[in-house]
Scaffold this motif. Structure first.
Motif, mmCIF file in Angstrom:
data_model
loop_
_atom_site.group_PDB
_atom_site.id
_atom_site.type_symbol
_atom_site.label_atom_id
_atom_site.label_comp_id
_atom_site.label_asym_id
_atom_site.label_seq_id
_atom_site.Cartn_x
_atom_site.Cartn_y
_atom_site.Cartn_z
ATOM 1 N N SER A 50 -6.027 -5.352 -0.663
ATOM 2 C CA SER A 50 -6.464 -4.024 -0.233
ATOM 3 C C SER A 50 -5.260 -3.092 -0.182
ATOM 4 O O SER A 50 -4.102 -3.539 -0.254
ATOM 5 C CB SER A 50 -7.098 -4.103 1.155
ATOM 6 O OG SER A 50 -6.113 -4.463 2.121
ATOM 7 N N ASN A 51 -5.531 -1.793 -0.026
ATOM 8 C CA ASN A 51 -4.427 -0.831 0.099
ATOM 9 C C ASN A 51 -3.537 -1.166 1.293
ATOM 10 O O ASN A 51 -2.310 -1.073 1.218
ATOM 11 C CB ASN A 51 -4.975 0.590 0.250
ATOM 12 C CG ASN A 51 -5.509 1.143 -1.058
ATOM 13 O OD1 ASN A 51 -5.730 0.400 -2.005
ATOM 14 N ND2 ASN A 51 -5.723 2.447 -1.105
ATOM 15 N N ALA A 52 -4.160 -1.556 2.398
ATOM 16 C CA ALA A 52 -3.387 -1.883 3.597
ATOM 17 C C ALA A 52 -2.490 -3.093 3.353
ATOM 18 O O ALA A 52 -1.321 -3.114 3.762
ATOM 19 C CB ALA A 52 -4.330 -2.148 4.770
ATOM 20 N N ALA A 54 1.925 1.710 -20.580
ATOM 21 C CA ALA A 54 3.236 2.289 -20.882
ATOM 22 C C ALA A 54 3.567 3.498 -20.019
ATOM 23 O O ALA A 54 4.732 3.745 -19.709
ATOM 24 C CB ALA A 54 3.310 2.670 -22.360
ATOM 25 N N ALA A 55 2.552 4.255 -19.630
ATOM 26 C CA ALA A 55 2.806 5.477 -18.861
ATOM 27 C C ALA A 55 3.094 5.201 -17.388
ATOM 28 O O ALA A 55 3.553 6.091 -16.669
ATOM 29 C CB ALA A 55 1.610 6.423 -18.975
ATOM 30 N N LEU A 56 2.839 3.975 -16.929
ATOM 31 C CA LEU A 56 3.010 3.667 -15.509
ATOM 32 C C LEU A 56 4.483 3.437 -15.164
ATOM 33 O O LEU A 56 5.230 2.850 -15.941
ATOM 34 C CB LEU A 56 2.217 2.411 -15.134
ATOM 35 C CG LEU A 56 0.707 2.417 -15.375
ATOM 36 C CD1 LEU A 56 0.082 1.158 -14.780
ATOM 37 C CD2 LEU A 56 0.056 3.661 -14.799
ATOM 38 N N SER A 57 4.862 3.891 -13.979
ATOM 39 C CA SER A 57 6.206 3.607 -13.478
ATOM 40 C C SER A 57 6.269 2.148 -13.031
ATOM 41 O O SER A 57 5.239 1.471 -12.902
ATOM 42 C CB SER A 57 6.533 4.519 -12.299
ATOM 43 O OG SER A 57 5.716 4.186 -11.182
ATOM 44 N N ASN A 58 7.479 1.662 -12.777
ATOM 45 C CA ASN A 58 7.630 0.279 -12.314
ATOM 46 C C ASN A 58 6.874 0.043 -11.009
ATOM 47 O O ASN A 58 6.231 -0.993 -10.826
ATOM 48 C CB ASN A 58 9.114 -0.058 -12.135
ATOM 49 C CG ASN A 58 9.852 -0.153 -13.457
ATOM 50 O OD1 ASN A 58 9.241 -0.407 -14.497
ATOM 51 N ND2 ASN A 58 11.159 0.054 -13.430
ATOM 52 N N ARG A 59 6.955 1.009 -10.098
ATOM 53 C CA ARG A 59 6.251 0.864 -8.822
ATOM 54 C C ARG A 59 4.738 0.856 -9.030
ATOM 55 O O ARG A 59 4.015 0.077 -8.399
ATOM 56 C CB ARG A 59 6.655 1.990 -7.874
ATOM 57 C CG ARG A 59 5.902 1.997 -6.556
ATOM 58 C CD ARG A 59 6.162 0.715 -5.753
ATOM 59 N NE ARG A 59 7.291 0.862 -4.865
ATOM 60 C CZ ARG A 59 7.751 -0.099 -4.065
ATOM 61 N NH1 ARG A 59 7.179 -1.285 -4.066
ATOM 62 N NH2 ARG A 59 8.792 0.111 -3.291
ATOM 63 N N GLU A 60 4.248 1.716 -9.924
ATOM 64 C CA GLU A 60 2.808 1.752 -10.189
ATOM 65 C C GLU A 60 2.331 0.446 -10.817
ATOM 66 O O GLU A 60 1.241 -0.049 -10.497
ATOM 67 C CB GLU A 60 2.475 2.944 -11.089
ATOM 68 C CG GLU A 60 2.578 4.282 -10.363
ATOM 69 C CD GLU A 60 2.690 5.470 -11.291
ATOM 70 O OE1 GLU A 60 2.708 6.604 -10.777
ATOM 71 O OE2 GLU A 60 2.775 5.278 -12.526
ATOM 72 N N ALA A 102 0.981 6.157 0.844
ATOM 73 C CA ALA A 102 1.796 6.067 -0.370
ATOM 74 C C ALA A 102 1.114 5.184 -1.406
ATOM 75 O O ALA A 102 1.114 5.492 -2.606
ATOM 76 C CB ALA A 102 3.181 5.517 -0.039
ATOM 77 N N VAL A 103 0.515 4.092 -0.948
ATOM 78 C CA VAL A 103 -0.217 3.214 -1.871
ATOM 79 C C VAL A 103 -1.389 3.968 -2.495
ATOM 80 O O VAL A 103 -1.629 3.888 -3.704
ATOM 81 C CB VAL A 103 -0.722 1.953 -1.138
ATOM 82 C CG1 VAL A 103 -1.633 1.130 -2.052
ATOM 83 C CG2 VAL A 103 0.449 1.113 -0.669
ATOM 84 N N GLY A 104 -2.109 4.723 -1.660
ATOM 85 C CA GLY A 104 -3.232 5.502 -2.179
ATOM 86 C C GLY A 104 -2.796 6.497 -3.239
ATOM 87 O O GLY A 104 -3.491 6.695 -4.243
ATOM 88 N N LYS A 105 -1.624 7.104 -3.026
ATOM 89 C CA LYS A 105 -1.103 8.062 -4.012
ATOM 90 C C LYS A 105 -0.752 7.354 -5.310
ATOM 91 O O LYS A 105 -1.051 7.847 -6.403
ATOM 92 C CB LYS A 105 0.121 8.771 -3.449
ATOM 93 C CG LYS A 105 0.680 9.842 -4.372
ATOM 94 C CD LYS A 105 1.821 10.602 -3.725
ATOM 95 C CE LYS A 105 2.349 11.680 -4.658
ATOM 96 N NZ LYS A 105 3.465 12.437 -4.044
ATOM 97 N N LEU A 127 4.727 -4.114 0.298
ATOM 98 C CA LEU A 127 5.779 -3.290 -0.312
ATOM 99 C C LEU A 127 6.582 -2.489 0.716
ATOM 100 O O LEU A 127 7.480 -1.735 0.339
ATOM 101 C CB LEU A 127 5.154 -2.329 -1.332
ATOM 102 C CG LEU A 127 4.413 -2.979 -2.507
ATOM 103 C CD1 LEU A 127 3.854 -1.913 -3.434
ATOM 104 C CD2 LEU A 127 5.329 -3.929 -3.274
ATOM 105 N N PHE A 128 6.227 -2.639 2.002
ATOM 106 C CA PHE A 128 6.927 -1.924 3.075
ATOM 107 C C PHE A 128 6.857 -0.406 2.886
ATOM 108 O O PHE A 128 7.844 0.312 3.016
ATOM 109 C CB PHE A 128 8.398 -2.377 3.168
ATOM 110 C CG PHE A 128 8.554 -3.854 3.401
ATOM 111 C CD1 PHE A 128 8.346 -4.399 4.661
ATOM 112 C CD2 PHE A 128 8.876 -4.702 2.353
ATOM 113 C CE1 PHE A 128 8.472 -5.765 4.878
ATOM 114 C CE2 PHE A 128 9.006 -6.068 2.559
ATOM 115 C CZ PHE A 128 8.803 -6.608 3.823
ATOM 116 N N VAL A 129 5.660 0.064 2.546
ATOM 117 C CA VAL A 129 5.416 1.501 2.413
ATOM 118 C C VAL A 129 4.165 1.832 3.220
ATOM 119 O O VAL A 129 3.492 0.943 3.745
ATOM 120 C CB VAL A 129 5.221 1.919 0.939
ATOM 121 C CG1 VAL A 129 6.476 1.648 0.131
ATOM 122 C CG2 VAL A 129 4.026 1.196 0.316
ATOM 123 N N THR A 130 3.851 3.116 3.315
ATOM 124 C CA THR A 130 2.657 3.513 4.050
ATOM 125 C C THR A 130 1.415 3.314 3.184
ATOM 126 O O THR A 130 1.489 3.284 1.948
ATOM 127 C CB THR A 130 2.730 4.984 4.468
ATOM 128 O OG1 THR A 130 2.722 5.807 3.291
ATOM 129 C CG2 THR A 130 3.987 5.263 5.281
#
Length: 219
Positions: free
Chosen positions: A170-172, A152-158, A184-187, A178-181
């Motif tokens: 993997s993170n990469a 419940a605490a997670l955002s839609n992106r999370e 950003a995924v690590g965060k 998701l077309f992000v860095t």
């Protein structure tokens, strides 16, 4: 002659920390120490014996719930120590742990947005310093709701990132999807670990635990 409340302030964000150091003396508070990590918080409280502690929950060295853990440990040593914790979002576990600490008095849990209203913030500090309890309205709302969804605490992106982690990416690979860095995924993954209450141990182990939580929630 008015009584001055001696405060130890722990906040790793320099702008907020220095801002509060500049503002609080105008309202009858003396900031006897302003630090940027949980170990420094423990040291400052031990050395200065303040009337009140104001601390961010997420602090170095692990950037998880280090500030909260330090505050609870300090209240175990000194049950009447008034503590106000600040957070960017609500975690029921954090609020419950704080409410159970010490003698159950002199507790405040505020979202950082409330600090903008300095008069309201100062009023909260005074109540807590006097032994009262002040919880952010959003904290109260979530405590009353007690959602059964562990995500419940997670955002839609999370949630989206966690779903891809559960698929074995993997993170990469997630970053490309998701077309992000990758940073950003690590965060996002770090936020997921924190919101799911996963301790700062081995990241591989935490990924497994996060995936298990996701799978249980989506049976």
């Amino acid at each position: 002659m008015s009584v001055v409340t001696r405060v130890v302030l722990a906040e790793d964000g320099v702008l907020l920390r220095e801002g509060l150091v500049g503002v609080l003396p105008r309202f009858g508070f003396e900031v006897v120490a302003a630090v940027g990590s949980a170990p420094e918080l423990v040291g400052a409280v031990t050395a200065d014996q303040p009337d009140l502690v104001v601390t961010d929950i997420r602090m170095p060295p692990h950037h998880a719930d280090d500030g909260l853990r330090a505050a609870i440990a300090l209240r175990e040593q000194r049950p009447g120590l008034p503590v106000v914790v600040l957070s960017q979002y609500v975690r029921q576990e954090w609020a419950a742990a704080l409410l159970r600490s010490g003698n159950g008095r002199g507790i405040g849990y505020l979202l950082k947005d409330r600090v903008v209203d300095i008069e309201e913030f100062v009023a909260t500090l005074r109540v807590v310093a006097g032994g009262g309890t002040m919880l952010d309205p959003e904290v109260v709302r979530q405590l009353l709701q007690r959602p059964s969804d562990p995500l419940a605490a997670l955002s839609n992106r999370e949630r989206e990132v966690l779903a891809l982690v559960a698929e074995g990416h993997s993170n990469a690979a997630i970053a490309r999807r998701l077309f992000v860095t990758e940073a950003a995924v690590g965060k996002h993954i770090g936020n997921i670990f924190t919101k799911l209450g996963l301790p700062p141990t081995d990241d591989t182990n935490r990924r497994v635990l996060a995936v298990l939580t996701y799978l249980r929630a989506n049976k």
